[in-house]
Design a protein around this motif. Sequence first.
Motif, PDB file in Angstrom:
ATOM      1  N   GLU A 625       0.820  -1.215   0.000  1.00 61.10           N
ATOM      2  CA  GLU A 625       0.000   0.000   0.000  1.00 61.10           C
ATOM      3  C   GLU A 625       0.857   1.270   0.000  1.00 61.10           C
ATOM      4  O   GLU A 625       0.448   2.288  -0.544  1.00 61.10           O
ATOM      5  N   SER A 627       3.464   1.953  -1.598  1.00 62.85           N
ATOM      6  CA  SER A 627       3.877   2.328  -2.955  1.00 62.85           C
ATOM      7  C   SER A 627       2.695   2.631  -3.866  1.00 62.85           C
ATOM      8  O   SER A 627       2.880   3.017  -5.020  1.00 62.85           O
ATOM      9  N   SER A 628       1.497   2.447  -3.345  1.00 66.29           N
ATOM     10  CA  SER A 628       0.314   2.670  -4.171  1.00 66.29           C
ATOM     11  C   SER A 628       0.131   4.158  -4.469  1.00 66.29           C
ATOM     12  O   SER A 628       0.237   5.010  -3.577  1.00 66.29           O
ATOM     13  N   ARG A 629      -0.161   4.459  -5.712  1.00 67.10           N
ATOM     14  CA  ARG A 629      -0.426   5.842  -6.105  1.00 67.10           C
ATOM     15  C   ARG A 629      -1.648   6.397  -5.373  1.00 67.10           C
ATOM     16  O   ARG A 629      -1.709   7.586  -5.034  1.00 67.10           O
ATOM     17  N   ASP A 689     -10.502   6.866  -9.195  1.00 63.37           N
ATOM     18  CA  ASP A 689      -9.521   6.934  -8.108  1.00 63.37           C
ATOM     19  C   ASP A 689     -10.191   7.288  -6.780  1.00 63.37           C
ATOM     20  O   ASP A 689      -9.817   6.764  -5.727  1.00 63.37           O
ATOM     21  N   LYS A 693     -10.020   4.886  -3.613  1.00 64.09           N
ATOM     22  CA  LYS A 693      -9.436   5.335  -2.348  1.00 64.09           C
ATOM     23  C   LYS A 693     -10.433   5.171  -1.204  1.00 64.09           C
ATOM     24  O   LYS A 693     -10.047   4.882  -0.071  1.00 64.09           O
ATOM     25  N   LEU A 696     -10.052   1.631  -0.200  1.00 63.30           N
ATOM     26  CA  LEU A 696      -8.794   1.454   0.527  1.00 63.30           C
ATOM     27  C   LEU A 696      -8.938   1.941   1.974  1.00 63.30           C
ATOM     28  O   LEU A 696      -8.473   1.288   2.912  1.00 63.30           O
TER      29      LEU A 696
END
Length: 724
Positions: A625, A627-629, A689, A693, A696
């Motif tokens: 996570e 490194s997740s954009r 996105d 998010k 997430l």
Amino acid sequence: MLAGASVETFLQWSRRPDLRVIAEQRIVRNASKAASSFHISADGVINLNADALCEKNLRYQAFVVRHALELAILLDGMPAEASQQYNIRACFAAARTAALFYDLDAVPSGRKENRPDRVSLMSGETIPDRKEIRKLWPELRAPLLMADDLPLHLSDAELDELVAWLNRSWAFIGPAETLMAAGGDARLLLDPQTGLNHYGCSHRPRPWAVTFASSTASSVSERGFAGAEKARQRLQQAVISDDGKAVLTILAREVRAFLASYFGLPDEDRVVLAPSGTDCELAALAISLLRCGGRGLTNILIAPDETGSGVPLAAGGRHFSADTARRSAVVRGEPINGFGRCGKNDQNSDIDVDYVSIRDADGTAIPPESIARQCRERIVKAISRGRHVLLHQLDLSKTGLLAPGETTLADFASDFEQKVDVVVDACQDRVIPERIENWIAHGRAVMITGSKFITGPPFCGALLLPVQWRERLNQGHLPEGLRDYAGRSEWPDCVATRHLPDNANYGLILRWHAAIAEMKALRAVPSSETRACLERFLSAVKVALADSNDILLLETPSPSRPELPDAWDDIATILCFLVRAPKSASAGVQSSDESFLPIGLEDARRLYRWLNADLSAVFSPEEPEYSSRLVRRLCHIGQPVAMPSAALDGASAGALRISAGARLVSGEPSHEGMNTELRLEREIADAHDVIAKISLIRRHWNRILVVNPLPTYAPHPESNEVEA
């Protein structure tokens, strides 16, 4: 424009949109041998000492560049016959602007930075003392190559003149970002930890952030920032020449004239500027009171819980905040001088406020015929008591509802004739100008803002007057307490407004110039293309929201309007949705796949903030996570709206909103080089996105709750998002 490869390499600040807009068309050269960090050539070229600055941090570099840009701008405005006085004033004005600019960048919690002494001296609310001013002068004089014409040390007479000018001009000097935050209320002030205001947005461009917040407030775009900056530069040059008040009056008249032209009014005499929709409510009430002739007034609001939080107070002539747009300290809820007494169904009150809901106890929209019946009952009751009526039409609510409809208002106009004033709350401005023009022609006043659909900065509103309302201002007297809220240049010049103060609200005027830049860009797009863009985006996002197991898309009916050629305003442009409660949310246990338990209002507010935050501090570098954009993606959407929920036993759920705004149609300077199709694909991907998010955040709710990251103007420095 940058000259010299070494400067190109050094100038990290060129990625900053706030500086990039100001530096446009400005030549910057490398001057490593310069004695100071920069100097300005007689031809306006900025010469930066790159070698001396490269050892400093990026924040300090940007501060020096902003100082150089401001001094060059002010020298551009120097009168044909240059005076020492102008140059001395320009040096101090540029230093103050740079100092205020330095403090706009948030310092992360726990990190200490040594502020330059000059910043502390020049960014305060009051001017430095005489000793400090005298000491600063040689340093501020150094960047001028023509400094040989200026005294090395200020004489007592020069110091006296400078101090007097600084005292009368101090509040008007600063960068656009700071000046645009004035003339509203505390909600516009920046949080020093986040670099954002109460609305989670900024008066600086923020092109790296996903922005679908036009139902609440948006960060200014590069286009809007440029519009405000052009007006600010005119003001700053005028302030140095002691013409600031005259130029502010001109700038305010330009705003009112543009709005009159945009909405089909004959001239600016039918436009009242106001910092917010709530201030517009106060202005509408004041003008409606002029018609009462000693009778009481009943003010009928539609769904005040879906307009502005202070509207019910303003509707009763009461202070709706602890401070006013003109920075007067007041007591929230107390009557404003001159508006009279306010009560609820009180026969003896001067102002009686009544409400009509548009949703029932479980959040379902109330049928239009029921709303029409309730409005009629309240009007008849008020008239039977000998009262005048101010009826609101809500177009649209925070969740996109409209009431009462056009047929209902036409019936009221026929049945009640001159006994009812109608004001349209069109502060969302999700309506074509031709329709507003038609409302005004039929005698309705209209409240609009440039800060919702238009996507200008928050706190720029206006009340558009039909001829009947304007004529009332030719006699009588507006309530004395309006002096704390409005100035003469914001209203028509007439008998009723002569007692208003003559000092203009410069923050409001600059914010409107930013919004006007967006309005011009939207007007340049054909209506058919506007409709096509909105339909393409909204249909794609509706599918994405409906497909998410974490989200419940709420039904929002399309606004019911009379048909007009090529109109796009019969499309529902606000998409409201609930989010499924995670296991740890305050709503209780995780809902099953078959049921849907939404998060409550407080948790929705947390989610709203976390969407606009860089979450990388929640995860360790070893976790995928981290490194997740998405973790670093800043997503600004509409603030949660309280929504009654049967699933929460009558408690309020928090409905979040993805809203289509004008920039979706007109694009932004950061979209340069993209055709319409490519832009829309990017906007739709940005909406995906947001949804991703949200999922997430739900999965990691407990961990995020412990860290509780704050929203930020930009992602953390190690992120690459700022370079996008």
